[in-house]
Design an enzyme around this catalytic site. Structure first.
Site, PDB file in Angstrom:
ATOM      1  N   SER A 126      52.125  28.184  40.225  1.00 25.31           N
ATOM      2  CA  SER A 126      52.749  27.777  41.497  1.00 25.31           C
ATOM      3  C   SER A 126      54.073  27.033  41.065  1.00 25.31           C
ATOM      4  O   SER A 126      53.950  26.302  39.835  1.00 25.31           O
ATOM      5  CB  SER A 126      51.968  27.191  42.244  1.00 25.31           C
ATOM      6  OG  SER A 126      52.717  26.665  43.407  1.00 25.31           O
ATOM      7  N   TYR A 129      46.426  20.582  45.082  1.00 20.09           N
ATOM      8  CA  TYR A 129      47.045  21.647  44.798  1.00 20.09           C
ATOM      9  C   TYR A 129      48.102  21.583  43.748  1.00 20.09           C
ATOM     10  O   TYR A 129      48.003  22.154  42.501  1.00 20.09           O
ATOM     11  CB  TYR A 129      48.012  22.339  46.072  1.00 20.09           C
ATOM     12  CG  TYR A 129      48.284  23.740  45.982  1.00 20.09           C
ATOM     13  CD1 TYR A 129      47.382  25.057  45.843  1.00 20.09           C
ATOM     14  CD2 TYR A 129      49.745  24.220  45.359  1.00 20.09           C
ATOM     15  CE1 TYR A 129      47.679  26.185  45.715  1.00 20.09           C
ATOM     16  CE2 TYR A 129      50.080  25.403  45.348  1.00 20.09           C
ATOM     17  CZ  TYR A 129      48.958  26.429  45.464  1.00 20.09           C
ATOM     18  OH  TYR A 129      49.534  27.949  45.186  1.00 20.09           O
TER      19      TYR A 129
HETATM   20  O1  NJP Z   1      46.214  33.669  49.197  1.00 21.61           O
HETATM   21  P1  NJP Z   1      45.086  34.173  50.163  1.00 21.61           P
HETATM   22  P2  NJP Z   1      47.258  34.056  48.324  1.00 21.61           P
HETATM   23  N1  NJP Z   1      36.033  32.219  44.640  1.00 21.61           N
HETATM   24  O2  NJP Z   1      44.719  33.011  50.997  1.00 21.61           O
HETATM   25  C1  NJP Z   1      40.002  33.739  46.855  1.00 21.61           C
HETATM   26  C2  NJP Z   1      48.779  31.489  44.548  1.00 21.61           C
HETATM   27  N2  NJP Z   1      49.925  31.320  45.097  1.00 21.61           N
HETATM   28  O3  NJP Z   1      47.078  35.757  48.055  1.00 21.61           O
HETATM   29  O4  NJP Z   1      36.663  34.269  48.389  1.00 21.61           O
HETATM   30  C3  NJP Z   1      36.424  33.401  44.744  1.00 21.61           C
HETATM   31  O5  NJP Z   1      45.664  35.229  50.986  1.00 21.61           O
HETATM   32  C4  NJP Z   1      39.982  34.299  48.585  1.00 21.61           C
HETATM   33  O6  NJP Z   1      38.971  35.363  48.387  1.00 21.61           O
HETATM   34  P3  NJP Z   1      37.566  34.905  49.316  1.00 21.61           P
HETATM   35  C5  NJP Z   1      47.780  30.513  45.037  1.00 21.61           C
HETATM   36  O7  NJP Z   1      47.570  29.403  44.648  1.00 21.61           O
HETATM   37  C6  NJP Z   1      50.385  31.627  46.218  1.00 21.61           C
HETATM   38  O8  NJP Z   1      48.571  33.696  48.664  1.00 21.61           O
HETATM   39  O9  NJP Z   1      36.894  36.215  49.769  1.00 21.61           O
HETATM   40  N3  NJP Z   1      37.467  33.752  45.336  1.00 21.61           N
HETATM   41  C7  NJP Z   1      41.312  35.294  48.540  1.00 21.61           C
HETATM   42  O10 NJP Z   1      40.905  36.459  48.068  1.00 21.61           O
HETATM   43  C8  NJP Z   1      46.673  31.505  44.476  1.00 21.61           C
HETATM   44  O11 NJP Z   1      46.057  31.071  43.303  1.00 21.61           O
HETATM   45  C9  NJP Z   1      51.459  31.493  46.751  1.00 21.61           C
HETATM   46  O12 NJP Z   1      37.814  34.008  50.440  1.00 21.61           O
HETATM   47  C10 NJP Z   1      38.164  32.763  46.066  1.00 21.61           C
HETATM   48  C11 NJP Z   1      42.119  34.607  47.471  1.00 21.61           C
HETATM   49  O13 NJP Z   1      41.457  33.670  46.818  1.00 21.61           O
HETATM   50  C12 NJP Z   1      46.921  33.057  44.471  1.00 21.61           C
HETATM   51  O14 NJP Z   1      48.417  32.898  44.569  1.00 21.61           O
HETATM   52  C13 NJP Z   1      52.440  30.727  46.268  1.00 21.61           C
HETATM   53  C14 NJP Z   1      37.495  31.499  46.310  1.00 21.61           C
HETATM   54  C15 NJP Z   1      43.184  33.855  48.435  1.00 21.61           C
HETATM   55  O15 NJP Z   1      43.954  34.793  48.991  1.00 21.61           O
HETATM   56  C16 NJP Z   1      46.565  33.872  45.493  1.00 21.61           C
HETATM   57  O16 NJP Z   1      46.996  33.324  46.723  1.00 21.61           O
HETATM   58  C17 NJP Z   1      52.140  30.252  44.908  1.00 21.61           C
HETATM   59  C18 NJP Z   1      36.551  31.235  45.431  1.00 21.61           C
HETATM   60  N4  NJP Z   1      35.757  30.113  45.511  1.00 21.61           N
HETATM   61  C19 NJP Z   1      51.155  30.482  44.354  1.00 21.61           C
HETATM   62  N5  NJP Z   1      38.278  30.632  46.869  1.00 21.61           N
HETATM   63  C20 NJP Z   1      51.991  31.955  48.098  1.00 21.61           C
HETATM   64  N6  NJP Z   1      51.072  32.370  48.951  1.00 21.61           N
HETATM   65  O17 NJP Z   1      52.923  31.625  48.723  1.00 21.61           O
HETATM   66  C21 NJP Z   1      39.201  31.486  47.348  1.00 21.61           C
HETATM   67  O18 NJP Z   1      53.193  29.833  44.144  1.00 21.61           O
HETATM   68  N7  NJP Z   1      39.163  32.609  46.738  1.00 21.61           N
END
Ligand code: NJP
Length: 254
Positions: free
Chosen positions: A142, A155
């Protein structure tokens, strides 16, 4: 360089960037393991990929649990025989709060997911990749890895630490065939941006939702980084927030 026939693990594949990445990599011919806590979502997505002629399996995993991550890597290797690509995408930003308002347990949980989860997956995948002669790891980073934003101390601190991990892994293992690279996607239209908007804290929360790039663009960038054409970016965060970066991937400019 073709991804066809190679294998990938995508963490956080139940929605957002991870879901788009799993679908895109499968469309390129990769055998994809989808990992997340939301079992029904990853099973549904894996079934949809399979129904479209791709190869995908869902494995429930909380990346904050090292033993669960170790089991994920073992099961993935058993299913696909190799791990060519690991995408460390699982991540959280909620709860957003200034430090004096933050809950210590919630702050620590972000460390467990965003930092220790990435460490765990790398720690367990590396022996498999080294034994097979190499592999690629993409850490989703990020702009917060190098910039500070109020309300985001958990974060920013964890993403900065992951960038450090990216550099350390590259230093330790590049000469043994490990391609380690970070990806800073810019703002992406996912649930995470809805949580950011709801917080009302800092300028990112003021952005219009349609200012964000689609998660499919990030998936395309990850596929690009999986190929040798991106070798000059190893050990760094590749950014989609520049015209050069977007052009390299074949995406529209800013
Ligand atoms: O977020 P979201 P994004 N164990 O909330 C999973 C980075 N990023 O796609 O476990 C396993 O739609 C959760 O799955 P679930 C950001 O920091 C984003 O935007 O089922 N999985 C879901 O699939 C992150 O690293 C932006 O709840 C876990 C996913 O994570 C990545 O992109 C900008 C978990 C989150 O989906 C994906 O984010 C940037 C666990 N303990 C970086 N906890 C942006 N969106 O603007 C969560 O610079 N997950």
């Amino acid at each position: 360089m073709t991804l066809d026939g190679q294998t990938a693990i995508v963490t956080g594949a139940s929605r957002g960037i991870g879901e788009a990445t799993a679908r895109h990599l499968a469309a390129q011919g990769m055998s994809v393991i989808l990992a997340a806590r939301s079992t029904s979502d990853i099973e549904r997505i894996a079934a949809e990929i399979t129904g479209q002629g791709g190869t995908a399996h869902a494995i429930a995993c909380d990346v904050a649990d090292h033993a669960a991550v170790a089991a994920l890597i073992v099961e993935a290797k058993d299913r696909t025989g190799r791990i060519d690509l690991l995408v460390n995408n699982a991540g959280l930003i909620d709860p957003i709060a200034r430090i004096a308002d933050s809950d210590p347990a919630a702050w620590g949980h972000i460390v467990d997911v965003n930092l220790k989860g990435v460490y765990s997956a790398i720690r367990e995948a590396l022996p498999v990749m080294l034994a097979q002669g190499g592999g690629t790891i993409v850490n989703i980073s990020s702009g917060a890895a190098t910039g500070a934003l109020e309300g985001w101390s958990h974060y920013c601190a964890t993403k900065a630490a992951v960038l450090s991990l990216t550099k350390c892994v590259d230093k330790e293992y590049r000469d043994q065939g490990i391609r380690m690279v970070g990806l800073s996607p810019g703002t992406v239209a996912t649930d995470m941006q809805r949580e950011i908007k709801a917080s009302g804290i800092n300028p990112v929360s003021q952005l219009d939702f349609d200012a964000h790039i689609p998660p499919e663009w990030v998936a395309q960038a990850i596929a690009y980084l999986a190929g040798e054409g991106a070798d000059r970016h190893l050990g760094t965060d590749f950014s989609l927030k520049t015209d050069e970066g977007r052009a390299e991937v074949g995406l529209p400019g800013l």
